[in-house]
Design a protein around this motif. Structure first.
Motif, PDB file in Angstrom:
ATOM      1  N   ALA A 184     -48.646 -21.115 -11.307  1.00  0.00           N
ATOM      2  CA  ALA A 184     -48.293 -19.946 -12.121  1.00  0.00           C
ATOM      3  C   ALA A 184     -49.373 -18.879 -12.033  1.00  0.00           C
ATOM      4  CB  ALA A 184     -48.077 -20.372 -13.573  1.00  0.00           C
ATOM      5  N   ALA A 185     -50.645 -19.306 -12.085  1.00  0.00           N
ATOM      6  CA  ALA A 185     -51.757 -18.353 -11.987  1.00  0.00           C
ATOM      7  C   ALA A 185     -51.753 -17.653 -10.628  1.00  0.00           C
ATOM      8  CB  ALA A 185     -53.076 -19.073 -12.218  1.00  0.00           C
ATOM      9  N   CYS A 186     -51.562 -18.418  -9.564  1.00  0.00           N
ATOM     10  CA  CYS A 186     -51.520 -17.833  -8.222  1.00  0.00           C
ATOM     11  C   CYS A 186     -50.397 -16.805  -8.119  1.00  0.00           C
ATOM     12  CB  CYS A 186     -51.324 -18.912  -7.168  1.00  0.00           C
ATOM     13  SG  CYS A 186     -52.740 -20.015  -6.959  1.00  0.00           S
ATOM     14  N   SER A 187     -49.256 -17.144  -8.695  1.00  0.00           N
ATOM     15  CA  SER A 187     -48.112 -16.243  -8.648  1.00  0.00           C
ATOM     16  C   SER A 187     -48.414 -14.915  -9.348  1.00  0.00           C
ATOM     17  CB  SER A 187     -46.904 -16.920  -9.295  1.00  0.00           C
ATOM     18  OG  SER A 187     -45.811 -16.041  -9.385  1.00  0.00           O
ATOM     19  N   LEU A 188     -49.074 -14.973 -10.493  1.00  0.00           N
ATOM     20  CA  LEU A 188     -49.419 -13.743 -11.223  1.00  0.00           C
ATOM     21  C   LEU A 188     -50.452 -12.913 -10.461  1.00  0.00           C
ATOM     22  CD1 LEU A 188     -49.684 -14.985 -14.937  1.00  0.00           C
ATOM     23  CD2 LEU A 188     -47.987 -13.392 -14.004  1.00  0.00           C
ATOM     24  N   LEU A 189     -51.479 -13.587  -9.937  1.00  0.00           N
ATOM     25  CA  LEU A 189     -52.581 -12.856  -9.310  1.00  0.00           C
ATOM     26  C   LEU A 189     -52.225 -12.329  -7.922  1.00  0.00           C
ATOM     27  CD1 LEU A 189     -55.620 -15.059 -10.417  1.00  0.00           C
ATOM     28  CD2 LEU A 189     -54.713 -12.975 -11.468  1.00  0.00           C
ATOM     29  N   ASP A 190     -51.171 -12.832  -7.327  1.00  0.00           N
ATOM     30  CA  ASP A 190     -50.730 -12.342  -6.017  1.00  0.00           C
ATOM     31  C   ASP A 190     -49.730 -11.189  -6.127  1.00  0.00           C
ATOM     32  OD1 ASP A 190     -52.342 -14.075  -4.618  1.00  0.00           O
ATOM     33  OD2 ASP A 190     -50.794 -15.621  -4.395  1.00  0.00           O
ATOM     34  N   MET A 191     -49.444 -10.761  -7.338  1.00  0.00           N
ATOM     35  CA  MET A 191     -48.538  -9.622  -7.520  1.00  0.00           C
ATOM     36  C   MET A 191     -49.196  -8.343  -7.012  1.00  0.00           C
ATOM     37  SD  MET A 191     -47.081 -10.360 -11.379  1.00  0.00           S
ATOM     38  CE  MET A 191     -45.940  -8.960 -11.307  1.00  0.00           C
ATOM     39  N   PRO A 192     -48.409  -7.365  -6.535  1.00  0.00           N
ATOM     40  CA  PRO A 192     -48.983  -6.076  -6.120  1.00  0.00           C
ATOM     41  C   PRO A 192     -49.753  -5.394  -7.252  1.00  0.00           C
ATOM     42  CG  PRO A 192     -46.705  -6.281  -5.377  1.00  0.00           C
ATOM     43  CD  PRO A 192     -46.956  -7.441  -6.290  1.00  0.00           C
ATOM     44  N   ASN A 193     -49.237  -5.555  -8.481  1.00  0.00           N
ATOM     45  CA  ASN A 193     -49.902  -4.983  -9.650  1.00  0.00           C
ATOM     46  C   ASN A 193     -50.109  -6.097 -10.672  1.00  0.00           C
ATOM     47  OD1 ASN A 193     -50.937  -3.260 -11.609  1.00  0.00           O
ATOM     48  ND2 ASN A 193     -48.912  -2.606 -12.312  1.00  0.00           N
ATOM     49  N   PRO A 194     -51.127  -6.939 -10.464  1.00  0.00           N
ATOM     50  CA  PRO A 194     -51.312  -8.107 -11.344  1.00  0.00           C
ATOM     51  C   PRO A 194     -51.758  -7.686 -12.746  1.00  0.00           C
ATOM     52  CG  PRO A 194     -53.184  -7.876  -9.875  1.00  0.00           C
ATOM     53  CD  PRO A 194     -52.172  -6.846  -9.431  1.00  0.00           C
ATOM     54  N   PRO A 195     -51.619  -8.564 -13.717  1.00  0.00           N
ATOM     55  CA  PRO A 195     -52.095  -8.258 -15.076  1.00  0.00           C
ATOM     56  C   PRO A 195     -53.615  -8.140 -15.113  1.00  0.00           C
ATOM     57  CG  PRO A 195     -51.404 -10.553 -14.912  1.00  0.00           C
ATOM     58  CD  PRO A 195     -50.996  -9.912 -13.634  1.00  0.00           C
ATOM     59  N   THR A 196     -54.100  -7.394 -16.089  1.00  0.00           N
ATOM     60  CA  THR A 196     -55.556  -7.275 -16.272  1.00  0.00           C
ATOM     61  C   THR A 196     -56.094  -8.392 -17.158  1.00  0.00           C
ATOM     62  OG1 THR A 196     -55.322  -5.843 -18.223  1.00  0.00           O
ATOM     63  CG2 THR A 196     -55.425  -4.755 -16.059  1.00  0.00           C
ATOM     64  N   ALA A 197     -55.185  -9.089 -17.832  1.00  0.00           N
ATOM     65  CA  ALA A 197     -55.568 -10.208 -18.696  1.00  0.00           C
ATOM     66  C   ALA A 197     -54.447 -11.234 -18.680  1.00  0.00           C
ATOM     67  CB  ALA A 197     -55.823  -9.739 -20.126  1.00  0.00           C
ATOM     68  N   ILE A 198     -54.823 -12.498 -18.887  1.00  0.00           N
ATOM     69  CA  ILE A 198     -53.836 -13.575 -18.946  1.00  0.00           C
ATOM     70  C   ILE A 198     -54.090 -14.425 -20.180  1.00  0.00           C
ATOM     71  CG2 ILE A 198     -53.002 -15.707 -17.856  1.00  0.00           C
ATOM     72  CD1 ILE A 198     -53.558 -14.479 -15.147  1.00  0.00           C
ATOM     73  N   PHE A 199     -53.025 -14.613 -20.954  1.00  0.00           N
ATOM     74  CA  PHE A 199     -53.063 -15.580 -22.045  1.00  0.00           C
ATOM     75  C   PHE A 199     -52.490 -16.881 -21.496  1.00  0.00           C
ATOM     76  CE2 PHE A 199     -50.582 -17.067 -26.028  1.00  0.00           C
ATOM     77  CZ  PHE A 199     -51.557 -18.014 -26.315  1.00  0.00           C
ATOM     78  N   ALA A 200     -53.368 -17.857 -21.276  1.00  0.00           N
ATOM     79  CA  ALA A 200     -52.955 -19.188 -20.809  1.00  0.00           C
ATOM     80  C   ALA A 200     -52.723 -20.053 -22.041  1.00  0.00           C
ATOM     81  CB  ALA A 200     -54.032 -19.798 -19.920  1.00  0.00           C
ATOM     82  N   CYS A 201     -51.527 -20.584 -22.187  1.00  0.00           N
ATOM     83  CA  CYS A 201     -51.154 -21.239 -23.439  1.00  0.00           C
ATOM     84  C   CYS A 201     -51.717 -22.645 -23.619  1.00  0.00           C
ATOM     85  CB  CYS A 201     -49.643 -21.241 -23.596  1.00  0.00           C
ATOM     86  SG  CYS A 201     -48.999 -19.611 -24.048  1.00  0.00           S
ATOM     87  N   ASN A 202     -52.585 -23.097 -22.715  1.00  0.00           N
ATOM     88  CA  ASN A 202     -53.469 -24.228 -23.010  1.00  0.00           C
ATOM     89  C   ASN A 202     -54.691 -24.125 -22.102  1.00  0.00           C
ATOM     90  OD1 ASN A 202     -52.361 -25.234 -20.560  1.00  0.00           O
ATOM     91  ND2 ASN A 202     -52.542 -27.347 -21.246  1.00  0.00           N
ATOM     92  N   ASP A 203     -55.768 -24.786 -22.478  1.00  0.00           N
ATOM     93  CA  ASP A 203     -57.037 -24.625 -21.761  1.00  0.00           C
ATOM     94  C   ASP A 203     -56.981 -25.155 -20.336  1.00  0.00           C
ATOM     95  OD1 ASP A 203     -58.113 -23.447 -23.976  1.00  0.00           O
ATOM     96  OD2 ASP A 203     -59.504 -25.067 -24.468  1.00  0.00           O
ATOM     97  N   LEU A 204     -56.198 -26.205 -20.113  1.00  0.00           N
ATOM     98  CA  LEU A 204     -56.088 -26.740 -18.760  1.00  0.00           C
ATOM     99  C   LEU A 204     -55.480 -25.694 -17.826  1.00  0.00           C
ATOM    100  CD1 LEU A 204     -56.651 -29.268 -17.118  1.00  0.00           C
ATOM    101  CD2 LEU A 204     -54.341 -30.076 -17.669  1.00  0.00           C
ATOM    102  N   THR A 205     -54.528 -24.937 -18.339  1.00  0.00           N
ATOM    103  CA  THR A 205     -53.972 -23.827 -17.554  1.00  0.00           C
ATOM    104  C   THR A 205     -55.023 -22.744 -17.338  1.00  0.00           C
ATOM    105  OG1 THR A 205     -51.734 -24.253 -18.381  1.00  0.00           O
ATOM    106  CG2 THR A 205     -52.171 -22.057 -17.512  1.00  0.00           C
ATOM    107  N   ALA A 206     -55.820 -22.469 -18.378  1.00  0.00           N
ATOM    108  CA  ALA A 206     -56.871 -21.451 -18.244  1.00  0.00           C
ATOM    109  C   ALA A 206     -57.877 -21.840 -17.165  1.00  0.00           C
ATOM    110  CB  ALA A 206     -57.585 -21.269 -19.587  1.00  0.00           C
ATOM    111  N   VAL A 207     -58.241 -23.123 -17.085  1.00  0.00           N
ATOM    112  CA  VAL A 207     -59.150 -23.589 -16.034  1.00  0.00           C
ATOM    113  C   VAL A 207     -58.572 -23.276 -14.657  1.00  0.00           C
ATOM    114  CG1 VAL A 207     -60.095 -25.672 -14.947  1.00  0.00           C
ATOM    115  CG2 VAL A 207     -60.254 -25.385 -17.427  1.00  0.00           C
TER     116      VAL A 207
END
Length: 344
Positions: free
Chosen positions: A229-252
């Motif tokens: 999911a993180a890779c998908s967001l960050l590979d967007m042409p216009n990625p978000p400037t911030a990400i709320f990861a709904c658990n810490d394991l996702t944030a890692v």
């Protein structure tokens, strides 16, 4: 008496001079039988060659925890704190990881044969009537932690205020100047994921920020799906400037994906997690996250079990507060830094 024929319940009852229902209770380990009556039945069973092992009636000084998987997503913290609180009541903790192809009923059957003092069930939907009957047949108190569905009135549950946690995390990002805030939620059919995502939406609405579904991803709170999911967001042409990861394991795994792409945290990407479990405080930068009070969760569950055992009145549904822990993984978006430099 030695015979290959299995004796009938009525024959056992006649020899023991008790009712057939009393024999059934002894065989199945039900409560409410005096020791003298139990001994009479057991003697009759032995004389008639009844070979089925009797279910233990002695309550084990343990609490059994059932979980679908053990990973550093809060489960380990729950187990650790349950062990601490259990010890204060002179209780041990036994952990059961349910196999993917194993039904909850099969798992429960193994547990009730050990007749524990109580059962804590994590990350499951509603128990079926048959599952509840299995536990209730032995008068075993049980508590669901973070139930997937809204629990029925007759279910004991301990939850956290997931909505407020999601709101606080998103509001903090908004306060730092972010308007393009991506989110990696949990599975949308679970109560906790729905609540955290709803808090995220509420914070956006309050700030007048239009919700953008293109920067929303769903995961199962586990490593692989969070990373994808993180890779998908960050590979967007216009990625978000911030990400709320709904658990810490996702944030890692957001950190991992960002580092692979050469992004500097938090200057080029701000991140907020949810749980406050290891290694949140030791990441570089230390992770801003929503704290789940795992000590209080475990204490509430263990205490609920002890109170039920003691025939005390209990509050069936407990919801505990969450708190935002601010560290160094959030700053103003890059364009704000650039605008500040230009105005200097």
């Amino acid at each position: 008496m030695s015979t290959n024929r299995k004796p009938k319940i009525s024959e056992i009852a006649e020899l023991a001079n008790v009712s057939p229902s009393t024999v059934s209770k002894v065989i199945n380990g039900r409560a409410g039988i005096s020791e003298q009556t139990r001994s009479q039945v057991e003697e009759a069973l032995a004389k008639l060659g009844y070979s089925k092992p009797l279910v233990s009636t002695k309550v084990s000084q343990t609490i059994e925890i059932i979980t679908e998987y053990i990973e550093n997503n809060g489960t380990i913290e729950l187990i650790r704190h349950a062990a601490i609180w259990g010890k204060r009541h002179q209780l041990g903790i036994t952990v059961n990881q349910k196999d993917p192809d194993e039904s909850l009923g099969d798992c429960l059957r193994q547990i009730i044969n050990r007749n524990p003092s109580g059962v804590i069930i994590q990350q499951f939907s509603k128990l079926s009537e048959d599952d509840q009957a299995l536990l209730d047949s032995r008068d075993i108190p049980w508590v669901i932690i973070d139930p997937v569905d809204v629990p029925d009135d007759n279910v004991n549950s301990v939850s956290v205020d997931n909505w407020t946690g999601g709101y606080q995390a998103t509001q903090y990002l908004v306060q730092q100047g972010h308007t393009r805030i991506g989110v990696i939620s949990g599975l949308k059919q679970t109560q906790s994921a729905i609540a955290r995502f709803s808090g995220y939406l509420a914070a956006l609405r309050q700030a007048g920020i239009e919700y953008d579904s293109s920067i929303t991803r769903e995961s199962d709170y586990r490593s692989e799906s969070g990373y994808q999911a993180a890779c998908s967001l960050l590979d967007m042409p216009n990625p978000p400037t911030a990400i709320f990861a709904c658990n810490d394991l996702t944030a890692v795994n957001v950190y991992k994906a960002a580092n692979e792409r050469g992004l500097e945290l938090p200057r080029q990407l701000s991140v907020v997690g949810f749980d406050d479990v290891y290694p949140a405080a030791y990441l570089s930068p230390p992770l801003t996250t929503v704290e789940q009070p795992f000590g209080a969760i475990a204490n509430a569950a263990v205490q609920m079990i002890m109170n039920i055992r003691a025939h005390k009145t209990v509050e069936r549904h407990i919801t505990l507060p969450t708190h935002l822990i601010v560290r160094d993984s959030v700053t103003a978006p890059l364009e704000h830094h650039d605008a500040g430099s230009a105005n200097a």
